[in-house]
Write a protein that holds these residues in place. Structure first.
Motif, PDB file in Angstrom:
ATOM      1  N   ALA A  38       0.726  -1.251  -0.001  1.00  0.00           N
ATOM      2  CA  ALA A  38       0.051   0.099  -0.059  1.00  0.00           C
ATOM      3  C   ALA A  38       0.807   1.240   0.112  1.00  0.00           C
ATOM      4  CB  ALA A  38      -1.029   0.085   1.245  1.00  0.00           C
ATOM      5  N   HIS A  39       0.543   2.362  -1.011  1.00  0.00           N
ATOM      6  CA  HIS A  39       1.260   3.378  -0.993  1.00  0.00           C
ATOM      7  C   HIS A  39       0.534   4.378  -0.947  1.00  0.00           C
ATOM      8  CE1 HIS A  39       4.858   1.118  -2.511  1.00  0.00           C
ATOM      9  NE2 HIS A  39       4.190   0.304  -3.233  1.00  0.00           N
ATOM     10  N   ASP A  40       0.791   5.360   0.115  1.00  0.00           N
ATOM     11  CA  ASP A  40      -0.070   6.698   0.353  1.00  0.00           C
ATOM     12  C   ASP A  40      -1.596   6.583   0.065  1.00  0.00           C
ATOM     13  OD1 ASP A  40       2.307   8.220   1.041  1.00  0.00           O
ATOM     14  OD2 ASP A  40       2.791   8.411  -0.950  1.00  0.00           O
ATOM     15  N   VAL A  41      -2.290   5.322   0.628  1.00  0.00           N
ATOM     16  CA  VAL A  41      -3.663   5.527   0.269  1.00  0.00           C
ATOM     17  C   VAL A  41      -4.251   6.331   1.152  1.00  0.00           C
ATOM     18  CG1 VAL A  41      -5.419   3.789   0.518  1.00  0.00           C
ATOM     19  CG2 VAL A  41      -3.351   3.006  -0.088  1.00  0.00           C
ATOM     20  N   THR A  42      -5.245   7.028   0.719  1.00  0.00           N
ATOM     21  CA  THR A  42      -6.174   8.201   1.196  1.00  0.00           C
ATOM     22  C   THR A  42      -7.352   7.655   0.770  1.00  0.00           C
ATOM     23  OG1 THR A  42      -4.521   9.851   1.269  1.00  0.00           O
ATOM     24  CG2 THR A  42      -6.859  10.553   1.548  1.00  0.00           C
ATOM     25  N   LYS A  43      -8.410   7.663   1.762  1.00  0.00           N
ATOM     26  CA  LYS A  43      -9.884   7.489   1.466  1.00  0.00           C
ATOM     27  C   LYS A  43     -10.466   8.519   2.341  1.00  0.00           C
ATOM     28  CE  LYS A  43     -13.492   5.789  -0.319  1.00  0.00           C
ATOM     29  NZ  LYS A  43     -13.797   6.014  -1.707  1.00  0.00           N
ATOM     30  N   ARG A  93      -2.884   8.913   3.843  1.00  0.00           N
ATOM     31  CA  ARG A  93      -1.514   8.547   3.304  1.00  0.00           C
ATOM     32  C   ARG A  93      -0.984   7.397   4.040  1.00  0.00           C
ATOM     33  NH1 ARG A  93       0.761  12.532   0.330  1.00  0.00           N
ATOM     34  NH2 ARG A  93       2.809  11.738   1.057  1.00  0.00           N
ATOM     35  N   PHE A  94      -1.711   6.153   3.846  1.00  0.00           N
ATOM     36  CA  PHE A  94      -1.593   4.814   4.566  1.00  0.00           C
ATOM     37  C   PHE A  94      -0.429   4.101   3.666  1.00  0.00           C
ATOM     38  CE2 PHE A  94      -2.293   0.343   5.159  1.00  0.00           C
ATOM     39  CZ  PHE A  94      -1.924   0.243   6.383  1.00  0.00           C
ATOM     40  N   THR A  95       0.555   3.748   4.191  1.00  0.00           N
ATOM     41  CA  THR A  95       1.772   2.908   3.601  1.00  0.00           C
ATOM     42  C   THR A  95       2.118   1.767   4.454  1.00  0.00           C
ATOM     43  OG1 THR A  95       2.626   4.810   2.465  1.00  0.00           O
ATOM     44  CG2 THR A  95       4.049   3.042   2.540  1.00  0.00           C
ATOM     45  N   TYR A  96       2.124   0.624   3.739  1.00  0.00           N
ATOM     46  CA  TYR A  96       2.499  -0.700   4.427  1.00  0.00           C
ATOM     47  C   TYR A  96       2.622  -1.630   3.310  1.00  0.00           C
ATOM     48  CZ  TYR A  96       2.552  -4.250   7.992  1.00  0.00           C
ATOM     49  OH  TYR A  96       2.945  -5.411   8.754  1.00  0.00           O
ATOM     50  N   THR A  97       3.958  -2.428   3.827  1.00  0.00           N
ATOM     51  CA  THR A  97       4.344  -3.712   2.858  1.00  0.00           C
ATOM     52  C   THR A  97       3.981  -4.999   3.687  1.00  0.00           C
ATOM     53  OG1 THR A  97       5.891  -2.656   1.614  1.00  0.00           O
ATOM     54  CG2 THR A  97       6.072  -4.984   1.575  1.00  0.00           C
ATOM     55  N   SER A 132      -2.048   3.173  13.204  1.00  0.00           N
ATOM     56  CA  SER A 132      -0.950   2.874  14.002  1.00  0.00           C
ATOM     57  C   SER A 132      -0.696   1.237  13.955  1.00  0.00           C
ATOM     58  CB  SER A 132      -0.851   3.307  15.620  1.00  0.00           C
ATOM     59  OG  SER A 132      -1.761   2.718  16.272  1.00  0.00           O
ATOM     60  N   ASP A 133       0.870   1.017  14.041  1.00  0.00           N
ATOM     61  CA  ASP A 133       0.908  -0.505  13.955  1.00  0.00           C
ATOM     62  C   ASP A 133       1.595  -0.892  15.384  1.00  0.00           C
ATOM     63  OD1 ASP A 133       1.572  -3.085  13.393  1.00  0.00           O
ATOM     64  OD2 ASP A 133       3.202  -2.602  11.925  1.00  0.00           O
TER      65      ASP A 133
END
Length: 624
Positions: free
Chosen positions: A316-321, A331-335, A513-514
């Motif tokens: 996920a790259h810079d996901v905004t909703k 701006r959610f980013t995670y692999t 947060s993770d």
């Protein structure tokens, strides 16, 4: 100890299916009883019969004449078009309800004359205590707008309004059908704390094992149409259940050995047994019936392998909703890594379900991207349930999906009928129409249709809402060994603790947060953080008090309502302190105390009440 309720020889069936037979038990004052069973065995039906919502085939339900009974249905019902306030006051005495309604309406206008007039009406009706309880309760249940129409609320919000209405009634006996369903974890923990410290008598059905363990002191299990009783919490029940099943297995083996000998006797020529007593022949058929209990059918069989999954899962790259002004992701980013098992937590309405729908491509992000690996095969268990044509039979609905079910790469193949038996759908059950299934049976069918496709990435959105405890335990064991990826959205703390490696915590305003740990680890961290913040605030306040300062702010005075609360607290604290002192003196006297356990429990309850009330008294005293 007073008997509140006596149930004698209760029997209930639907069509040709017998749910339970000759169930007999009593409920005493102070009992907190949890009912557990597989789905479809009649838990909710039993509660509805006891609450008078449904009639039994036979048997009696007898309440003590002077007790008040409150019932929380699994799906609460309200008067169409009513507001939150009107729904909460629906069962309140007319004068009190009118006074509280007028007072809240006057507060909303801000008109001083209207407020004074409404306050006088509150005095006349003696409604101040009731209004205070209502306000505090709605705040604790996170219900902010008392003027909102109940028809427009979500399932979780409606459940909270129903809980508020029930608690305000102050029943002697509460009958609760799945009280934790659709509630977020914070409210579940509040309710758990309230019920465990309250002196109310309880009869409830819930799948939440922490809730059962911390609230209940008796467990009733419905199994094989009978009721089994256990004095103790859920953890104690699990140990006794395992012992009972082991003993039943040994008994079944002994009966089968006896049956083999009796079968040989029955097969002899009629002349050889002509002089035998008829009772032995009758006993043979009775023995044959007793050996038909199949212990292997008590559990769902989840021996299903995951499909192969490659090293790339999703990025996920810079996901905004967002929906209007409400941000879901910012701006959610995670692999995501191979074999990760992640829990998603957060308040209702914060966007958890939207996130997992975006992951599967069911909802598009406003910006950013989600890149899913080519080998990923999602299995999605939705809280919305199955989307089958309910006019179809169970077997036909499953056959429409797959006519041949492969459970692993080793070549194990099953027909839909064989596969469904692994999920406790017997051949007669498979011929049922879907609209006749219970909520739990539909959930079990939904789980079967998800797993039969051999997914390698399971997404489970509130899987614990309708699955029974036995199925949940097996699902947890399956997921622990599952060679794939898992994302779980759940309010079930036990389920999260059993499954996940870490948590995505949805905090609102698009923030995620993770947290590296399970739910209990997360709650422990939160408690530590809150304690540190309080200590820091106290230290800051102490330091500030040592410095001379000019108070330029006008001190707020108590409102009329707060003055009444302060006076009531003063009287209550004096009364509770005297009661606590009396118990202290009794323990110190050296006399033999027959009710020592009950006194100890009351002493602990008094300590908690005094802590809470003294803190509030101090807050109000600063306004004098």
């Amino acid at each position: 100890m007073a008997v509140y309720l006596q149930i004698d020889d209760l029997t209930k069936s639907y069509s040709e299916e017998l749910l339970f037979e000759s169930v007999t038990f009593g409920i005493n004052e102070g009992d907190k009883i949890g009912i557990v069973a597989r789905n479809g065995t009649g838990k909710s039906t039993l509660l509805r019969i006891i609450a008078g919502e449904e009639a039994p085939d036979s048997g009696t339900v007898t309440f003590r004449a002077d007790i008040r009974v409150g019932f929380l249905a699994q799906i609460p019902e309200f008067t169409p078009g009513s507001t939150v306030l009107e729904s909460c006051l629906a069962h309140t005495a007319g004068s009190t309800a009118r006074a509280v309604t007028d007072y809240e309406a006057a507060l909303a206008t801000g008109d001083t004359d209207a407020i004074n007039s409404a306050a006088a009406e509150m005095d006349a009706a003696g409604a101040w205590d009731y209004e205070d309880r209502l306000g505090q309760l709605l705040t604790q249940l996170h219900i902010g707008d008392m003027s909102a129409k109940v028809d427009t609320l979500s399932g979780g919000q409606r459940k909270r309004v129903a809980l508020a209405r029930l608690i305000l009634e102050r029943p002697d006996l509460m009958i609760l059908d799945e009280p934790t369903n659709h509630l977020d974890i914070e409210v579940i923990e509040w309710l758990e704390n309230y019920l465990s410290h309250s002196r109310v008598t309880l009869l409830l059905v819930t799948h939440d094992r922490y809730f059962l363990d911390r609230v209940c002191n008796r467990i009733i299990e419905l199994d094989n149409r009978r009721a089994y009783f256990h004095v103790g919490n859920f953890d104690y029940y699990l140990r006794r259940r395992a012992e009972r099943i082991e003993a039943m297995a040994a008994e079944q083996e002994r009966l089968r050995n006896t049956l083999r000998r009796e079968t040989e006797w029955m097969r002899r020529q009629p002349q050889a047994r002509a002089g035998k007593a008829k009772y032995r022949i009758d006993a043979y058929y009775d023995l044959k019936e007793r050996t038909r209990v199949d212990l292997t059918e008590r559990n769902v069989n989840l021996d299903i392998a995951a499909g192969y999954i490659g090293s790339k899962i999703f990025e996920a790259h810079d996901v905004t909703k967002a929906y209007g002004d409400k941000k879901v992701l910012d701006r959610f980013t995670y692999t995501f890594a191979r074999y990760e098992k992640v829990g998603i937590i957060g308040p209702n309405g914060v966007g958890k379900s939207t996130f997992i729908k975006m992951l599967q491509g069911l909802v598009k992000p406003d910006s950013g991207s989600i890149d899913v690996g080519q080998t990923v095969r999602f299995g999605y268990y939705s809280q919305d349930g199955i989307k089958f044509d309910e006019s179809k039979k169970v077997i036909d609905a499953v056959t429409d999906i797959l006519e041949d079910v492969s459970l692993d790469d080793g070549g194990r193949h099953y027909s839909p009928m064989q596969f469904l038996t692994r999920f406790l759908f017997s051949p007669p059950d498979q011929q049922k129409y879907i609209h006749t299934l219970s909520g739990g049976e539909k959930a079990r069918l939904h789980l079967a249709t998800v797993l039969m496709r051999q997914p390698n990435f399971l997404i489970l959105d509130e899987p614990t809402n309708d699955l029974d405890i036995v199925t949940l335990g097996l699902l947890e064991e399956y997921l622990a060994e599952f060679e794939g990826c898992v994302i779980v959205v759940s309010h079930d703390r036990f389920f999260l603790d059993s499954i996940v490696d870490h948590l995505f915590v949805f905090e609102g305003e698009g923030r995620v947060s993770d947290f590296p740990g399970n739910y209990s680890d997360y709650r422990a961290r939160l408690r530590d953080t809150v304690r540190e913040e309080k200590q820091q605030a106290a230290a800051t306040a102490t330091a500030a008090d040592t410095k001379p300062r000019r108070n330029t702010e006008r001190k707020r005075r108590m409102t009329f309502k707060e003055q009444r609360e302060f006076e009531a607290l003063t009287e209550s604290i004096d009364r509770l302190t005297a009661e606590k002192k009396a118990i202290d003196e009794r323990f110190a006297s050296g006399e033999v105390i027959d009710d020592a356990a009950a006194l100890s429990a009351r002493y602990a309850e008094l300590s908690d009440l005094l802590d809470e009330q003294e803190m509030r008294w101090l807050e109000l005293s600063e306004l004098q």
